[in-house]
Design an enzyme around this catalytic site. Structure first.
Site, PDB file in Angstrom:
ATOM      1  CE  LYS A  79      24.065 -19.153 -22.969  1.00 11.82           C
ATOM      2  NZ  LYS A  79      22.682 -19.918 -22.811  1.00 11.82           N
ATOM      3  CB  SER A 155      20.838 -18.719 -20.079  1.00  8.57           C
ATOM      4  OG  SER A 155      21.004 -19.958 -20.943  1.00  8.57           O
ATOM      5  CB  SER A 179      18.704 -21.202 -22.383  1.00  4.98           C
ATOM      6  OG  SER A 179      18.770 -21.293 -21.141  1.00  4.98           O
TER       7      SER A 179
END
Length: 481
Positions: A79, A155, A179
């Site tokens: 990520k 996220s 997230s």
């Protein structure tokens, strides 16, 4: 056994693929090329990748495979948020930054490499990870493989979309308020948030968002999540604190029956009918497996709690911007930030130290209250989200005329439960047990006591066996037809 590598990628999790490499049934180079092919097949529809690092992964394949590594030769992605991948641009989802290549690996990334994983690139995140949808002016919207008009969640939305589309069996993510679990719910995969202090966060970060944030992964199988914990858990050098690690492997916990558990069914914020149905059906499934379920009301003022969270996130984001400005030698142009970020900085970016410390202390006090409550329960159950995945743009339609209170209402009316367990530091997970009538996944959320990852993983594996999800295929699918 078939020689079709896409069959293996369709049917094996990461542990299984690593075993195939160790057995000589497939090479790491073949896996990398096949995953690249799969990624390129779906990426135009998903928009889940920030940067491709294919040549770096190919170079790794030229070295001999260490057969002792759990994930020998298994491709994955990292990520693009507070987790440097050496050589990859660090955008943090923001067009306000002059993205520069990371000069080193994050410690968790280094541990993934040591476990045999081959990072192929980086995945999308909203700006600084402060949204429950992965949409940004820099990268655009990441789309849901089950319905591309819907959000993949946030996220860690890019990670969840790629795992759900069967590009890779698992992908790195992090979680400061949901997230990992929110996008796992939206995309119909497994998201696990470990206890505070269990995972490494250095060398850049001492503690994320005052201890709210922790990193791990989104996976298709429970077994992969557990095996990844075995490979990566434990405090890194200089960590400010550490959670207890288990004397036996987390993967071994997935092979044990959890026993009859006391489960508290959370009653709280209003839920849409499909989310309420998930809670009821999940409770019934647990009862059918021999667990005892009873309702519980949590000891907190939900609205005040959410605002306390932003008393931590706002100043933390301001400090991040100032640090990044110092690193680049010039202040960040705040007019290039997302409206959501500017509102947050306007209202909470310059709080005095007393209010920030009060928020931290309230989180710790809440953790103690919830720990006392959980002497009565082994785990707490709820839906992950208050409703099914939103449409693209629905959670990103903010401008500077809004107040932070209005943004908080929009986010936490949609996702009321997950942030609580970041505040208390407890492990929590989202399991894809149910799909709505519209064909969209809606996760079941389960939280355990601090440090009791093994019990949660044991329960997760039991639920996975009772209601398996790996065979479900989304509309956007990278595999063979």
């Amino acid at each position: 056994m078939t020689n079709d590598i896409h069959y293996w990628l369709d049917t094996q999790d990461g542990v299984g693929l690593g075993q195939c490499v160790r057995n000589g049934e497939v090479s790491s180079a073949q896996l990398v090329e096949a995953v690249i092919e799969r990624l390129e097949r779906v990426e135009p529809q998903l928009n889940a990748v920030v940067e491709r690092r294919y040549d770096s992964a190919r170079e790794c394949c030229r070295r001999p495979v260490d057969a002792t590594k759990a994930f020998a030769g298994v491709p994955t992605l990292i990520k693009d948020l507070f987790a440097p991948l050496e050589g990859a641009l660090m955008t943090q989802g923001s067009r306000a930054l002059d993205a520069v290549p990371a000069p080193f690996d994050d410690e968790l990334v280094a541990r993934l490499r040591r476990a045999g994983c081959l990072p192929l690139g980086t995945t999308t995140s909203p700006e600084f990870g402060t949204s429950y949808t992965t949409e940004s002016s820099l990268h655009g919207a990441t789309r849901n493989p089950w319905d591309p008009d819907c959000s993949a969640g946030g996220s860690s939305g890019g990670a969840a979309a790629l795992v759900a589309a069967r590009v890779v069996p698992f992908a790195h993510g992090n979680d400061g308020g949901g997230s990992l679990r929110v996008p796992a719910s939206c995309c119909g995969v497994f998201g696990f948030k470990p206890s505070r202090g269990l995972m490494p966060s250095g060398p850049l970060v001492g503690e994320g968002w005052g201890g709210l944030a922790v990193a791990h992964a989104i996976t298709l199988s429970v077994r992969d999540s557990a095996a990844l914990l075995d490979a990566t858990a434990g405090a890194d050098l200089g960590a400010p604190y550490a959670a207890p690690t288990m004397p036996v492997s987390y993967q071994a916990a997935t092979e044990r029956d959890p026993g009859a558990l006391r489960i508290g069914l959370i009653e709280g914020p209003a839920l849409a009918s499909e989310a309420a149905a998930v809670a009821r059906q999940s409770a019934a499934l647990c009862e059918s497996l021999g667990h005892r379920v009873e309702p519980v009301t949590l000891p907190l003022d939900w609205e005040a709690f959410y605002h306390r969270c932003f008393d931590i996130i706002g100043p933390s984001t301001r400090e991040t911007l100032e640090t990044l400005g110092e690193m680049r030698g010039a202040p960040i142009d705040e007019q290039l930030l997302e409206p959501r970020t500017r509102v947050m900085l306007r209202e909470r970016g310059s709080l005095d130290a007393t209010r920030y410390i009060a928020a931290i202390n309230e989180m710790h006090a809440l953790g103690r209250r919830l720990a006392a409550l959980m002497q009565q329960f082994d785990v707490l159950l709820s839906p992950t989200l208050a409703r099914q995945p939103p449409r693209i743009g629905e959670l990103d339609a903010f401008d500077e005329r809004l107040s932070l209170a209005e943004i908080i209402d929009a986010f936490h009316g949609y996702c009321p439960f997950t942030a609580l367990f970041n505040a208390t530091g407890q492990p929590a997970m989202s399991l894809p047990l149910y799909w709505t009538e519209a064909g969209l996944p809606l996760g079941t959320h389960v939280a355990g006591r601090f440090g009791e990852e093994s019990l949660l993983l044991s329960l997760a594996a039991q639920l996975e066996r009772a209601r398996p999800w790996a065979g479900k295929r989304p509309l956007i699918h990278a595999g063979s037809r």
